[in-house]
Design a protein around this motif. Sequence first.
Motif, PDB file in Angstrom:
ATOM      1  N   SER A 186       0.843  -1.199   0.000  1.00 34.98           N
ATOM      2  CA  SER A 186       0.000   0.000   0.000  1.00 34.98           C
ATOM      3  C   SER A 186       0.877   1.247   0.000  1.00 34.98           C
ATOM      4  O   SER A 186       2.048   1.204   0.387  1.00 34.98           O
ATOM      5  N   ASN A 187       0.331   2.370  -0.435  1.00 32.89           N
ATOM      6  CA  ASN A 187       1.068   3.629  -0.423  1.00 32.89           C
ATOM      7  C   ASN A 187       1.502   3.992   0.986  1.00 32.89           C
ATOM      8  O   ASN A 187       2.577   4.553   1.194  1.00 32.89           O
ATOM      9  N   GLU A 188       0.663   3.688   1.977  1.00 31.60           N
ATOM     10  CA  GLU A 188       1.016   3.974   3.365  1.00 31.60           C
ATOM     11  C   GLU A 188       2.274   3.211   3.761  1.00 31.60           C
ATOM     12  O   GLU A 188       3.164   3.751   4.408  1.00 31.60           O
ATOM     13  N   ASN A 189       2.359   1.955   3.366  1.00 30.53           N
ATOM     14  CA  ASN A 189       3.546   1.149   3.674  1.00 30.53           C
ATOM     15  C   ASN A 189       4.788   1.697   2.978  1.00 30.53           C
ATOM     16  O   ASN A 189       5.874   1.693   3.551  1.00 30.53           O
ATOM     17  N   ILE A 190       4.620   2.178   1.763  1.00 30.53           N
ATOM     18  CA  ILE A 190       5.758   2.724   1.022  1.00 30.53           C
ATOM     19  C   ILE A 190       6.288   3.963   1.734  1.00 30.53           C
ATOM     20  O   ILE A 190       7.501   4.127   1.897  1.00 30.53           O
ATOM     21  N   GLU A 191       5.393   4.839   2.179  1.00 31.56           N
ATOM     22  CA  GLU A 191       5.824   6.044   2.889  1.00 31.56           C
ATOM     23  C   GLU A 191       6.540   5.677   4.191  1.00 31.56           C
ATOM     24  O   GLU A 191       7.559   6.278   4.536  1.00 31.56           O
ATOM     25  N   ASP A 192       6.000   4.694   4.919  1.00 29.97           N
ATOM     26  CA  ASP A 192       6.650   4.239   6.154  1.00 29.97           C
ATOM     27  C   ASP A 192       8.051   3.703   5.872  1.00 29.97           C
ATOM     28  O   ASP A 192       8.997   3.970   6.617  1.00 29.97           O
ATOM     29  N   LEU A 193       8.200   2.931   4.799  1.00 36.34           N
ATOM     30  CA  LEU A 193       9.508   2.379   4.453  1.00 36.34           C
ATOM     31  C   LEU A 193      10.492   3.474   4.079  1.00 36.34           C
ATOM     32  O   LEU A 193      11.674   3.400   4.431  1.00 36.34           O
ATOM     33  N   LYS A 194      10.025   4.511   3.383  1.00 39.88           N
ATOM     34  CA  LYS A 194      10.895   5.633   3.028  1.00 39.88           C
ATOM     35  C   LYS A 194      11.387   6.341   4.293  1.00 39.88           C
ATOM     36  O   LYS A 194      12.559   6.700   4.400  1.00 39.88           O
ATOM     37  N   LEU A 195      10.484   6.559   5.247  1.00 40.37           N
ATOM     38  CA  LEU A 195      10.868   7.212   6.500  1.00 40.37           C
ATOM     39  C   LEU A 195      11.849   6.359   7.288  1.00 40.37           C
ATOM     40  O   LEU A 195      12.822   6.863   7.850  1.00 40.37           O
ATOM     41  N   LEU A 196      11.605   5.057   7.323  1.00 37.00           N
ATOM     42  CA  LEU A 196      12.504   4.148   8.025  1.00 37.00           C
ATOM     43  C   LEU A 196      13.891   4.144   7.381  1.00 37.00           C
ATOM     44  O   LEU A 196      14.910   4.192   8.072  1.00 37.00           O
ATOM     45  N   LYS A 197      13.928   4.118   6.072  1.00 34.91           N
ATOM     46  CA  LYS A 197      15.209   4.128   5.357  1.00 34.91           C
ATOM     47  C   LYS A 197      15.991   5.403   5.672  1.00 34.91           C
ATOM     48  O   LYS A 197      17.202   5.356   5.873  1.00 34.91           O
ATOM     49  N   ALA A 198      15.292   6.530   5.763  1.00 39.30           N
ATOM     50  CA  ALA A 198      15.962   7.799   6.056  1.00 39.30           C
ATOM     51  C   ALA A 198      16.590   7.790   7.444  1.00 39.30           C
ATOM     52  O   ALA A 198      17.642   8.394   7.647  1.00 39.30           O
ATOM     53  N   THR A 199      15.991   7.091   8.390  1.00 41.27           N
ATOM     54  CA  THR A 199      16.536   7.073   9.749  1.00 41.27           C
ATOM     55  C   THR A 199      17.802   6.231   9.852  1.00 41.27           C
ATOM     56  O   THR A 199      18.565   6.389  10.800  1.00 41.27           O
TER      57      THR A 199
END
Length: 62
Positions: free
Chosen positions: A33-46
């Motif tokens: 889902s798009n929500e999961n993609i956004e969460d993964l992007k934020l996690l990757k940035a951390t």
Amino acid sequence: MQTLTINIQNESLTEKVLWMLEHFKSDGLEITSNENIEDLKLLKATRKEETISFEEYLKNED
């Protein structure tokens, strides 16, 4: 890899499309889902951030 975005406004149709796509998982299809993609992007940035111990975090807690 190819990414597709499907926008469905009807909840009933969403369930039908997901049911159909589930049959292709064994062939390598990944459903995200798009929500999961956004969460993964934020996690990757951390991952680039500096880390501190939990004890240090508690010392600086306000």
